[in-house]
Design a protein around this motif. Structure first.
Motif, PDB file in Angstrom:
ATOM      1  N   UNK A  20      -9.192   8.284   8.239  1.00 55.40           N
ATOM      2  CA  UNK A  20      -8.474   7.092   7.798  1.00 55.40           C
ATOM      3  C   UNK A  20      -7.148   7.461   7.140  1.00 55.40           C
ATOM      4  N   UNK A  21      -7.107   8.570   6.440  1.00 60.69           N
ATOM      5  CA  UNK A  21      -5.845   9.041   5.865  1.00 60.69           C
ATOM      6  C   UNK A  21      -4.855   9.379   6.972  1.00 60.69           C
ATOM      7  N   UNK A  22      -5.324  10.131   7.979  1.00 58.30           N
ATOM      8  CA  UNK A  22      -4.430  10.517   9.086  1.00 58.30           C
ATOM      9  C   UNK A  22      -3.919   9.302   9.846  1.00 58.30           C
ATOM     10  N   UNK A  23      -4.744   8.249   9.931  1.00 58.08           N
ATOM     11  CA  UNK A  23      -4.353   7.029  10.639  1.00 58.08           C
ATOM     12  C   UNK A  23      -3.469   6.120   9.792  1.00 58.08           C
ATOM     13  N   UNK A  24      -3.241   6.473   8.552  1.00 57.81           N
ATOM     14  CA  UNK A  24      -2.382   5.679   7.683  1.00 57.81           C
ATOM     15  C   UNK A  24      -3.081   4.484   7.051  1.00 57.81           C
ATOM     16  N   UNK A  25      -4.405   4.442   7.115  1.00 56.82           N
ATOM     17  CA  UNK A  25      -5.153   3.353   6.489  1.00 56.82           C
ATOM     18  C   UNK A  25      -5.333   3.582   4.999  1.00 56.82           C
ATOM     19  N   UNK A  26      -5.500   4.820   4.611  1.00 57.85           N
ATOM     20  CA  UNK A  26      -5.616   5.199   3.201  1.00 57.85           C
ATOM     21  C   UNK A  26      -4.374   5.989   2.815  1.00 57.85           C
ATOM     22  N   UNK A  27      -3.785   5.683   1.669  1.00 56.23           N
ATOM     23  CA  UNK A  27      -2.625   6.467   1.246  1.00 56.23           C
ATOM     24  C   UNK A  27      -3.054   7.886   0.888  1.00 56.23           C
ATOM     25  N   UNK A  28      -2.138   8.803   1.038  1.00 59.37           N
ATOM     26  CA  UNK A  28      -2.424  10.190   0.675  1.00 59.37           C
ATOM     27  C   UNK A  28      -2.737  10.254  -0.817  1.00 59.37           C
ATOM     28  N   UNK A  29      -3.782  10.961  -1.171  1.00 55.27           N
ATOM     29  CA  UNK A  29      -4.123  11.063  -2.588  1.00 55.27           C
ATOM     30  C   UNK A  29      -3.226  12.060  -3.300  1.00 55.27           C
ATOM     31  N   UNK A  30      -3.210  11.962  -4.609  1.00 54.59           N
ATOM     32  CA  UNK A  30      -2.488  12.942  -5.410  1.00 54.59           C
ATOM     33  C   UNK A  30      -3.215  14.276  -5.281  1.00 54.59           C
ATOM     34  N   UNK A  42      -8.311   2.778  -6.698  1.00 51.64           N
ATOM     35  CA  UNK A  42      -7.598   2.049  -5.636  1.00 51.64           C
ATOM     36  C   UNK A  42      -8.002   2.573  -4.256  1.00 51.64           C
ATOM     37  N   UNK A  43      -8.237   3.876  -4.141  1.00 52.84           N
ATOM     38  CA  UNK A  43      -8.697   4.438  -2.867  1.00 52.84           C
ATOM     39  C   UNK A  43     -10.083   3.900  -2.520  1.00 52.84           C
ATOM     40  N   UNK A  44     -10.948   3.853  -3.529  1.00 54.01           N
ATOM     41  CA  UNK A  44     -12.315   3.359  -3.294  1.00 54.01           C
ATOM     42  C   UNK A  44     -12.281   1.893  -2.874  1.00 54.01           C
ATOM     43  N   UNK A  45     -11.438   1.092  -3.522  1.00 54.76           N
ATOM     44  CA  UNK A  45     -11.335  -0.330  -3.179  1.00 54.76           C
ATOM     45  C   UNK A  45     -10.781  -0.508  -1.761  1.00 54.76           C
ATOM     46  N   UNK A  46      -9.783   0.263  -1.415  1.00 57.83           N
ATOM     47  CA  UNK A  46      -9.182   0.160  -0.081  1.00 57.83           C
ATOM     48  C   UNK A  46     -10.185   0.624   0.984  1.00 57.83           C
ATOM     49  N   UNK A  47     -10.901   1.682   0.684  1.00 53.24           N
ATOM     50  CA  UNK A  47     -11.906   2.171   1.612  1.00 53.24           C
ATOM     51  C   UNK A  47     -13.018   1.143   1.806  1.00 53.24           C
ATOM     52  N   UNK A  48     -13.418   0.470   0.727  1.00 45.59           N
ATOM     53  CA  UNK A  48     -14.427  -0.591   0.839  1.00 45.59           C
ATOM     54  C   UNK A  48     -13.897  -1.722   1.728  1.00 45.59           C
ATOM     55  N   UNK A  67      -4.417  -4.817   6.259  1.00 48.02           N
ATOM     56  CA  UNK A  67      -3.944  -4.047   5.106  1.00 48.02           C
ATOM     57  C   UNK A  67      -2.460  -4.296   4.840  1.00 48.02           C
ATOM     58  N   UNK A  68      -1.688  -4.420   5.922  1.00 51.15           N
ATOM     59  CA  UNK A  68      -0.258  -4.702   5.768  1.00 51.15           C
ATOM     60  C   UNK A  68      -0.072  -6.043   5.051  1.00 51.15           C
ATOM     61  N   UNK A  69      -0.875  -7.027   5.433  1.00 50.57           N
ATOM     62  CA  UNK A  69      -0.790  -8.337   4.783  1.00 50.57           C
ATOM     63  C   UNK A  69      -1.329  -8.272   3.353  1.00 50.57           C
ATOM     64  N   UNK A  70      -2.376  -7.503   3.150  1.00 48.70           N
ATOM     65  CA  UNK A  70      -2.939  -7.337   1.810  1.00 48.70           C
ATOM     66  C   UNK A  70      -1.918  -6.688   0.879  1.00 48.70           C
ATOM     67  N   UNK A  71      -1.136  -5.775   1.412  1.00 47.07           N
ATOM     68  CA  UNK A  71      -0.126  -5.070   0.617  1.00 47.07           C
ATOM     69  C   UNK A  71       1.114  -5.916   0.349  1.00 47.07           C
ATOM     70  N   UNK A  72       1.237  -7.056   1.028  1.00 42.57           N
ATOM     71  CA  UNK A  72       2.365  -7.973   0.822  1.00 42.57           C
ATOM     72  C   UNK A  72       1.796  -9.332   0.438  1.00 42.57           C
ATOM     73  N   UNK A  73       1.236  -9.456  -0.755  1.00 47.39           N
ATOM     74  CA  UNK A  73       0.513 -10.679  -1.127  1.00 47.39           C
ATOM     75  C   UNK A  73       1.366 -11.941  -1.160  1.00 47.39           C
ATOM     76  N   UNK A  74       2.667 -11.808  -1.181  1.00 44.62           N
ATOM     77  CA  UNK A  74       3.514 -12.999  -1.193  1.00 44.62           C
ATOM     78  C   UNK A  74       3.835 -13.474   0.222  1.00 44.62           C
ATOM     79  N   UNK A  75       3.450 -12.705   1.214  1.00 47.48           N
ATOM     80  CA  UNK A  75       3.735 -13.053   2.604  1.00 47.48           C
ATOM     81  C   UNK A  75       2.813 -14.154   3.110  1.00 47.48           C
ATOM     82  N   UNK A  76       3.098 -14.581   4.311  1.00 47.15           N
ATOM     83  CA  UNK A  76       2.329 -15.629   4.988  1.00 47.15           C
ATOM     84  C   UNK A  76       1.085 -15.002   5.623  1.00 47.15           C
ATOM     85  N   UNK A  77      -0.033 -15.680   5.539  1.00 45.82           N
ATOM     86  CA  UNK A  77      -1.255 -15.137   6.145  1.00 45.82           C
ATOM     87  C   UNK A  77      -1.502 -15.706   7.539  1.00 45.82           C
TER      88      UNK A  77
END
Length: 147
Positions: A20-30, A42-48, A67-77
């Motif tokens: 999922x990290x390689x596919x860009x679904x999960x951000x790279x961790x610190x 935040x990783x656990x929530x996104x993975x869930x 996820x793109x829409x989730x990351x832009x909460x002010x956007x149109x659904x």
């Protein structure tokens, strides 16, 4: 938390998390000083969220859209609504196909009510007759989106 802790906390295999990290679904961790991945809540929530989408039969591309829409909460659904409507259509089609497959299997099963020698098996004969009549076999029933 380490990747093994995230995997345990979310019941997700480590290889899946890395995928999922390689596919860009999960951000790279610190990374810690020893270069270990360090995941946060935040990783656990996104993975869930990702696992919820997979549980609903959604493709990784559909989940990326969500996820793109989730990351832009002010956007149109609207895009989310359209995507879910399309997913429902795919599910409905798959249900129809599975019901047809069930009818075919039940009809085959009815041809052989009891165990007997294979040479007299109604199921095997029925499948052979159908194959001879239909030519090349149909594609196997696939997932929701034919994947």
């Amino acid at each position: 938390m380490k990747i093994s802790e995230l995997a345990r906390a979310t019941a997700t295999p480590v290889d899946t998390i890395r995928y999922y990290e390689r596919q860009g679904l999960l951000p790279a961790p610190a990374r810690s000083g020893n270069n270990w991945r360090h995941y946060g809540s935040a990783h656990a929530e996104r993975l869930a969220f990702i696992r919820q989408g997979r549980g609903l039969g959604m493709s990784l591309q559909e989940i990326k859209t969500l996820l793109r829409c989730l990351d832009a909460p002010c956007g149109d659904c609207g895009e989310v609504n359209r995507m879910v409507d399309e997913h429902i259509r795919h599910i409905s089609q798959r249900i129809r196909e599975l019901r047809q497959l069930e009818r075919q299997l039940k009809a085959l099963r009815a041809r052989c009510p009891a165990a007997q020698e294979a040479a007299r098996c109604g199921i095997l004969r029925g499948m052979a007759e159908q194959a001879a009549q239909d030519g090349p076999p149909p594609a196997p029933v696939q997932g929701v989106h034919g994947q």
